[in-house]
Design a protein around this motif. Structure first.
Motif, PDB file in Angstrom:
ATOM      1  N   MET A  91      99.077  10.368  76.755  1.00 44.89           N
ATOM      2  CA  MET A  91     100.436  10.815  77.059  1.00 44.89           C
ATOM      3  C   MET A  91     101.366   9.623  77.297  1.00 44.89           C
ATOM      4  N   LYS A  92     100.900   8.654  78.100  1.00 44.11           N
ATOM      5  CA  LYS A  92     101.714   7.474  78.386  1.00 44.11           C
ATOM      6  C   LYS A  92     101.908   6.623  77.131  1.00 44.11           C
ATOM      7  N   THR A  93     100.880   6.558  76.303  1.00 46.47           N
ATOM      8  CA  THR A  93     101.003   5.797  75.057  1.00 46.47           C
ATOM      9  C   THR A  93     102.038   6.437  74.139  1.00 46.47           C
ATOM     10  N   ALA A  94     102.025   7.771  74.052  1.00 48.57           N
ATOM     11  CA  ALA A  94     103.004   8.482  73.223  1.00 48.57           C
ATOM     12  C   ALA A  94     104.423   8.223  73.713  1.00 48.57           C
ATOM     13  N   LYS A  95     104.597   8.238  75.035  1.00 40.50           N
ATOM     14  CA  LYS A  95     105.920   7.961  75.602  1.00 40.50           C
ATOM     15  C   LYS A  95     106.364   6.537  75.289  1.00 40.50           C
ATOM     16  N   LYS A  96     105.406   5.599  75.351  1.00 35.91           N
ATOM     17  CA  LYS A  96     105.743   4.201  75.069  1.00 35.91           C
ATOM     18  C   LYS A  96     106.135   4.017  73.613  1.00 35.91           C
ATOM     19  N   VAL A  97     105.450   4.720  72.721  1.00 36.23           N
ATOM     20  CA  VAL A  97     105.807   4.670  71.301  1.00 36.23           C
ATOM     21  C   VAL A  97     107.239   5.186  71.114  1.00 36.23           C
ATOM     22  N   GLY A  98     107.566   6.289  71.791  1.00 34.29           N
ATOM     23  CA  GLY A  98     108.919   6.839  71.717  1.00 34.29           C
ATOM     24  C   GLY A  98     109.958   5.878  72.260  1.00 34.29           C
ATOM     25  N   MET A  99     109.612   5.209  73.347  1.00 32.56           N
ATOM     26  CA  MET A  99     110.532   4.252  73.944  1.00 32.56           C
ATOM     27  C   MET A  99     110.746   3.056  73.013  1.00 32.56           C
ATOM     28  N   ASN A 100     109.670   2.582  72.392  1.00 28.96           N
ATOM     29  CA  ASN A 100     109.801   1.484  71.430  1.00 28.96           C
ATOM     30  C   ASN A 100     110.724   1.867  70.287  1.00 28.96           C
ATOM     31  N   LEU A 101     110.601   3.105  69.823  1.00 30.35           N
ATOM     32  CA  LEU A 101     111.458   3.577  68.736  1.00 30.35           C
ATOM     33  C   LEU A 101     112.920   3.614  69.165  1.00 30.35           C
ATOM     34  N   ASN A 102     113.181   4.086  70.384  1.00 31.02           N
ATOM     35  CA  ASN A 102     114.559   4.142  70.887  1.00 31.02           C
ATOM     36  C   ASN A 102     115.159   2.752  71.044  1.00 31.02           C
ATOM     37  N   PHE A 103     114.380   1.813  71.545  1.00 27.62           N
ATOM     38  CA  PHE A 103     114.877   0.447  71.704  1.00 27.62           C
ATOM     39  C   PHE A 103     115.067  -0.221  70.341  1.00 27.62           C
ATOM     40  N   TYR A 104     114.179   0.080  69.404  1.00 20.44           N
ATOM     41  CA  TYR A 104     114.334  -0.456  68.043  1.00 20.44           C
ATOM     42  C   TYR A 104     115.663   0.010  67.439  1.00 20.44           C
ATOM     43  N   LYS A 105     115.959   1.290  67.594  1.00 13.60           N
ATOM     44  CA  LYS A 105     117.211   1.835  67.048  1.00 13.60           C
ATOM     45  C   LYS A 105     118.424   1.152  67.680  1.00 13.60           C
ATOM     46  N   PHE A 106     118.358   0.915  68.999  1.00 17.29           N
ATOM     47  CA  PHE A 106     119.490   0.265  69.666  1.00 17.29           C
ATOM     48  C   PHE A 106     119.684  -1.152  69.130  1.00 17.29           C
TER      49      PHE A 106
END
Length: 357
Positions: free
Chosen positions: A56-71
């Protein structure tokens, strides 16, 4: 003039991302061809992309990486090449006659740079034909390692100009250089950028009043304080940090930086212990308090320096027992601190632009 910036831009940290954006954007708005050096040392890459504990935490981290990449993709002006080491930096900039800035954030905190001095963040790769500037550099809550005193002192003396973000860092730089370097105290880049409208996303902002919580440590004391504030104010709680803020909170722990900033910008009240949580509360003129950290208490100097310079240090609370309803829930009169804020902003802008002139 071309200006290259090196800082902690490629990390999963909202404050680090926004200070990088703010400094580069400020320089662009003032006519400079500014870029952030896409420097990604291995120790940062490991922390950023390694799996978290649990699916679960890994999935959230992947999502966070994607959001920061987009920014970063949409709002950062980066060098065309990714650089991974000191050797890469030296080779890429070997013939440069441009200006280079290290900072802001904790670029001189060895505990962050793999428990060693990273020469890249001291601009060791910059040729003698170029200009070296430190803007709002921070060492966090640590001291420079005295075993490396001569090396650090020589590195600091090679700069054209040095400014730091905290009074503690100013003292440290002077001491380790035997007073041969006298840095200027300036504001974090987030505070010198006048307009954040280009990176604000208000999609998650609720229609009703709400309390924003942003803490950088897991603290029962902090949770008690959140409960006191929410019970007193009778408003919903939105948690933007990675630690539990209580069962009644709405948690946004991996959202896009623009949505994070949007929630800060409209908050009825902010409770934080973070430097950038404090900075953005001031930038958006929110009502807020800072509850001091229980661990690594020296980090409290970071928001306290800023708050003291603006004359609002009474908004810093060392423990829940210090809470005073009449004082700490009173609306902050930003008109009273506006003159001092403008003076500090003007001085910081002047330092930066004068050193580049």
């Amino acid at each position: 003039m071309k200006v290259y910036i090196i800082n902690f831009h490629h990390v999963l940290n909202y404050g680090a991302v926004f200070q990088g954006y703010a400094l580069c954007q400020f320089l662009i708005e003032n006519g400079y061809d500014a870029k952030i050096i896409d420097y990604r040392p291995s120790y940062f890459l490991s922390r950023t992309y390694r799996p978290a504990k649990g699916l679960m935490k890994t999935a959230k981290k992947v999502g966070m990486n994607l959001n920061f990449y987009k920014f970063r993709k949409n709002h950062f002006k980066l060098t065309e090449k990714i650089l991974y080491s000191q050797k890469d930096l030296v080779k890429f900039f070997e013939n440069s006659e441009d200006a280079f800035i290290c900072g802001s954030d904790q670029v001189w905190n060895a505990k962050i740079t793999n428990d060693r001095i990273d020469p890249g963040y001291f601009l060791d790769f910059v040729p003698k034909t170029a200009r070296k500037i430190a803007y709002a550099a921070s060492i966090g809550h640590t001291k420079f390692n005295r075993d490396h005193k001569n090396d650090i002192s020589n590195k600091l003396q090679s700069f054209s100009a040095i400014s730091v973000r905290e009074d503690f860092a100013k003292q440290e730089v002077s001491e380790i250089s035997n007073n041969l370097v006298n840095p200027t105290l300036v504001l974090d880049p987030t505070l010198i950028l006048d307009d954040y409208s280009a990176v604000l996303d208000l999609e998650l902002v609720p229609k009703e009043d709400y309390l924003v919580v942003y803490t950088t440590e897991d603290s029962d004391d902090f949770r008690k304080y959140i409960q006191i504030l929410s019970d007193t104010l009778k408003i919903k709680v939105i948690n933007l940090g990675h630690y539990d803020a209580g069962k009644e909170a709405t948690n946004y722990t991996n959202i896009h930086p623009s949505k994070w900033l949007g929630l800060f910008s409209k908050a009825t009240y902010v409770c934080t212990n973070s430097f950038h949580g404090t900075a953005f509360s001031i930038i958006f003129q929110r009502n807020f308090t800072v509850l001091g950290r229980e661990t690594m208490k020296d980090l409290n100097r970071r928001p306290l320096t800023l708050m003291s310079n603006l004359g609002i240090e009474e908004r810093f609370i060392h423990s829940v027992n210090d809470f005073n309803k009449d004082l700490h829930l009173k609306e902050i009169d930003y008109n009273k601190i506006e003159k001092k804020r403008k003076e500090l902003v003007a001085d910081s802008k002047k330092f930066l632009l004068d050193t580049l002139a």
